[in-house]
Design a protein around this motif. Structure first.
Motif, mmCIF file in Angstrom:
data_model
loop_
_atom_site.group_PDB
_atom_site.id
_atom_site.type_symbol
_atom_site.label_atom_id
_atom_site.label_comp_id
_atom_site.label_asym_id
_atom_site.label_seq_id
_atom_site.Cartn_x
_atom_site.Cartn_y
_atom_site.Cartn_z
ATOM 1 N N LYS A 51 8.791 -17.950 0.949
ATOM 2 C CA LYS A 51 9.731 -18.586 -0.030
ATOM 3 C C LYS A 51 11.063 -17.705 0.041
ATOM 4 O O LYS A 51 11.721 -17.617 -0.850
ATOM 5 N N ILE A 52 11.196 -17.135 1.117
ATOM 6 C CA ILE A 52 12.435 -16.229 1.016
ATOM 7 C C ILE A 52 13.635 -17.013 1.270
ATOM 8 O O ILE A 52 13.759 -17.815 2.431
ATOM 9 N N ASP A 53 14.806 -16.924 0.634
ATOM 10 C CA ASP A 53 15.825 -17.962 0.816
ATOM 11 C C ASP A 53 17.277 -17.199 0.686
ATOM 12 O O ASP A 53 18.134 -17.919 0.843
ATOM 13 N N GLN A 54 17.373 -15.959 0.925
ATOM 14 C CA GLN A 54 18.477 -15.451 0.821
ATOM 15 C C GLN A 54 18.854 -14.610 2.123
ATOM 16 O O GLN A 54 18.109 -13.749 2.588
ATOM 17 N N LEU A 55 19.880 -14.837 2.852
ATOM 18 C CA LEU A 55 19.939 -14.037 4.008
ATOM 19 C C LEU A 55 20.365 -12.585 3.789
ATOM 20 O O LEU A 55 20.020 -11.889 4.702
ATOM 21 N N ASP A 56 21.057 -12.409 2.891
ATOM 22 C CA ASP A 56 21.508 -10.926 2.573
ATOM 23 C C ASP A 56 20.281 -9.932 2.309
ATOM 24 O O ASP A 56 20.316 -8.753 2.602
ATOM 25 N N ASN A 57 19.026 -10.692 1.722
ATOM 26 C CA ASN A 57 17.944 -9.845 1.511
ATOM 27 C C ASN A 57 17.361 -9.273 3.067
ATOM 28 O O ASN A 57 16.372 -8.305 2.930
ATOM 29 N N LEU A 58 17.582 -10.155 4.109
ATOM 30 C CA LEU A 58 17.157 -9.613 5.328
ATOM 31 C C LEU A 58 17.766 -8.202 5.800
ATOM 32 O O LEU A 58 17.146 -7.485 6.447
ATOM 33 N N ILE A 59 19.051 -7.901 5.246
ATOM 34 C CA ILE A 59 19.567 -6.529 5.596
ATOM 35 C C ILE A 59 18.501 -5.474 5.101
ATOM 36 O O ILE A 59 18.664 -4.378 5.491
ATOM 37 N N TYR A 60 17.700 -5.648 4.024
ATOM 38 C CA TYR A 60 17.000 -4.834 3.746
ATOM 39 C C TYR A 60 15.798 -4.344 4.814
ATOM 40 O O TYR A 60 15.616 -3.002 4.811
ATOM 41 N N LEU A 61 15.812 -4.974 5.904
ATOM 42 C CA LEU A 61 14.877 -4.595 6.830
ATOM 43 C C LEU A 61 15.709 -3.420 7.949
ATOM 44 O O LEU A 61 14.951 -3.084 8.842
ATOM 45 N N ARG A 62 17.079 -3.208 7.669
ATOM 46 C CA ARG A 62 17.651 -2.259 8.581
ATOM 47 C C ARG A 62 17.158 -0.867 8.153
ATOM 48 O O ARG A 62 17.257 0.267 9.387
#
Length: 534
Positions: A134-145
């Motif tokens: 249920k991941i819905d925020q694009l900005d949250n994906l930056i965490y994977l950097r």
């Protein structure tokens, strides 16, 4: 009904996945040590809670998909895990992964996760599958950097994938990826993503660099703090800096005035360099001595623990053997006492009672023997630990004496440097005084300094006062090192002695309580009243 991960489930799973045919039969008969298992499947078992996996310390692969797990927990002991599959469960939050520092492949497909987080301790993460969550925020994906080794990422089936810019956003911000949602990322897509987000990426990278610099500074400060704490325990704090030298002049007004004397700066700089160099040698020797003390203390503690463990092993063996005899004896007593209660001939009844009385007497003698053996073990341990403590005391006393003696030698060098500098200063001041008296000074002296050169006694007294302040500072630092090292040794030995006395008292009480319990056990057996009274 939810299932529990118990020993029966684990044993069955290990046997199912273990060696087959003849090797499997042998393994089943002899048993498989859980700590040797490398791979474990617990899928499709209706498990609700992750538990009881602490023995699988060598496990590298764990498969727990298709259960009803709601929370990631109970994995702290699996420090060698490299592959973890928790797909098709009911997990809502990424957590409980802190100890899995070797994890390379994490599959959380088809859960209820809303956010990527709490994975900072997984530097080796190579594959991450969090599709159908249920991941819905694009900005949250930056965490994977923060995962430079991440090459494969699956996010398909999350609401975030419905965003039109999703793919280019991920490719731009996670440039280390090779595969996204089961597809190879082509060069054309990379170029488009980079062009589209070039400015924002530049700003982000700048902020990341600033954050890294701040983090590194914080880490360096923490290391320096730890080094300072260690140097405190080594009694040589700040001796790797000019602090002692500076402190001599900080409380020396006459010396501060004299430092303004023309031509003195080079001599003062040479004095400071040599003084600080000896301080640094003192610091390094003190830190080296601290390391030796820590090693000696660790070896002492290991020796003490080994002696206590061996003593405990011997005691447990004796107690286990006694327990086996006790079980057999109690069983025979109860059977015989049942026979006494039944209709029997008087002679048989008498013999049965006699057997019970003899057996009870033998039991009490056996209990007394156990007391003697356990107390003998304890006295043996006391003697052994006493000898070990004496050896440790001798070693630490010698080590502390050597440390103090060597450091005192170095501090004597500091005094020698101060004395030599004082003599040169006195000689220079006499020369300056002569010029002042004859009015031959090429440079004008500051008023405060000129007041010292009114006559010989004034300048000699000023130099002497400065010299005394410096020597007092040096002496105080030496006394501090000697006093603190002695206090530590005294306190350490007192703590060890007090700890051993407390351990001995507790052990004696434990043995006494155990013996009382054994005596009470036979008294509370369900024996015929007449025999019990006997």
């Amino acid at each position: 009904e939810p299932s529990v991960i118990d020993d029966e489930m684990l044993k069955k799973a290990v046997e199912e996945q273990g060696p087959k045919e003849e090797a499997g039969k042998i393994a089943k008969q002899e048993g498989i040590d859980y700590c040797d298992v490398l791979s474990l499947r617990l899928d499709f078992r209706n498990i609700l809670k992750v538990d009881n996996l602490w023995q699988f310390t060598k496990l590298t692969k764990l498969q727990m998909d298709n259960n009803i797990i709601e929370k990631i927990e109970g994995l702290d002991a699996l420090v060698n895990l490299r592959w973890l599959d928790l797909s098709f469960n009911n997990i809502e939050m990424l957590e409980g992964l802190d100890k899995l520092t070797k994890l390379e492949d994490l599959t959380m497909y088809n859960n209820r996760i809303t956010r990527l987080e709490n994975m900072d301790s997984l530097p080796n993460l190579h594959v991450l599958s969090v599709g159908n969550n249920k991941i819905d925020q694009l900005d949250n994906l930056i965490y994977l950097r923060r995962f430079p080794n991440l090459r494969t990422l699956n996010l398909s089936g999350n609401p975030v994938c419905d965003d039109q810019g999703y793919k280019l956003f991920v490719v731009a911000y996670l440039s280390q990826l090779v595969y996204l949602d089961f597809r190879l990322i082509d060069e054309d897509t990379r170029q488009k993503a980079h062009s589209l987000y070039e400015n924002k990426l530049g700003e982000l990278m700048h902020n990341e660099k600033q954050a890294e610099v701040a983090r590194q500074a914080e880490e360096d400060a923490e290391k320096e703090l730890m080094k300072h704490k260690v140097s405190l325990e080594a009694y040589v704090e700040h001796l790797n800096t000019p602090l002692l030298f500076e402190s001599m002049y900080k409380e020396d007004p006459e010396g501060m005035k004299l430092s303004l004397l023309p031509g003195l700066q080079d001599m003062l700089k040479d004095f400071q360099d040599k003084f600080v160099d000896v301080c640094l040698k003192t610091f390094e020797y003190g830190m080296k001595g601290y390391g030796k003390r820590c090693t000696e203390l660790a070896e002492f503690n290991a020796c003490i623990e080994a002696a206590k463990s061996e003593n405990k092993r011997q005691a447990v063996k004796v107690i286990d053997e006694f327990d086996e005899r006790k079980k057999k004896l109690f069983s025979e007593l109860l059977v015989t006492s049942d026979a006494v209660d039944q209709e029997q001939k008087v002679s048989n009844q008498y013999l049965s009672k006699l057997f019970i009385l003899l057996a009870m007497n033998e039991y009490h003698e056996d209990v007394n023997a156990i007391w003697d053996v356990l107390m003998g073990f304890e006295m043996q341990l006391v003697d052994q630990l006493e000898e070990t403590i004496k050896d440790f005391e001798r070693n630490m006393t010698d080590m502390t004496s050597q440390l103090v003696e060597y450091i005192q030698g170095l501090i004597t060098q500091l005094r020698d440097l101060e004395n030599a500098h004082n003599e040169k200063l006195l000689e220079m001041c006499m020369s300056v005084l002569e010029k002042v008296v004859k009015n031959e000074m090429d440079e004008e002296l500051p008023d405060d300094l000129r007041m010292l050169f009114v006559d010989k006694d004034t300048i000699v007294n000023a130099i002497g006062a400065s010299h005394d302040v410096h020597l007092i500072k040096i002496d105080n630092r030496e006394d501090e090192i000697v006093t603190r090292s002695g206090s530590w040794l005294t306190g350490c030995l007192q703590d060890i002695q007090a700890g051993e006395c407390a351990r001995n008292r507790a052990r004696v009480v434990e043995i006494s309580s155990y013996i009382d319990h054994l005596r009470d056990e036979i008294d509370t057996l369900d024996l015929p009243e007449a025999i019990a009274r006997s």
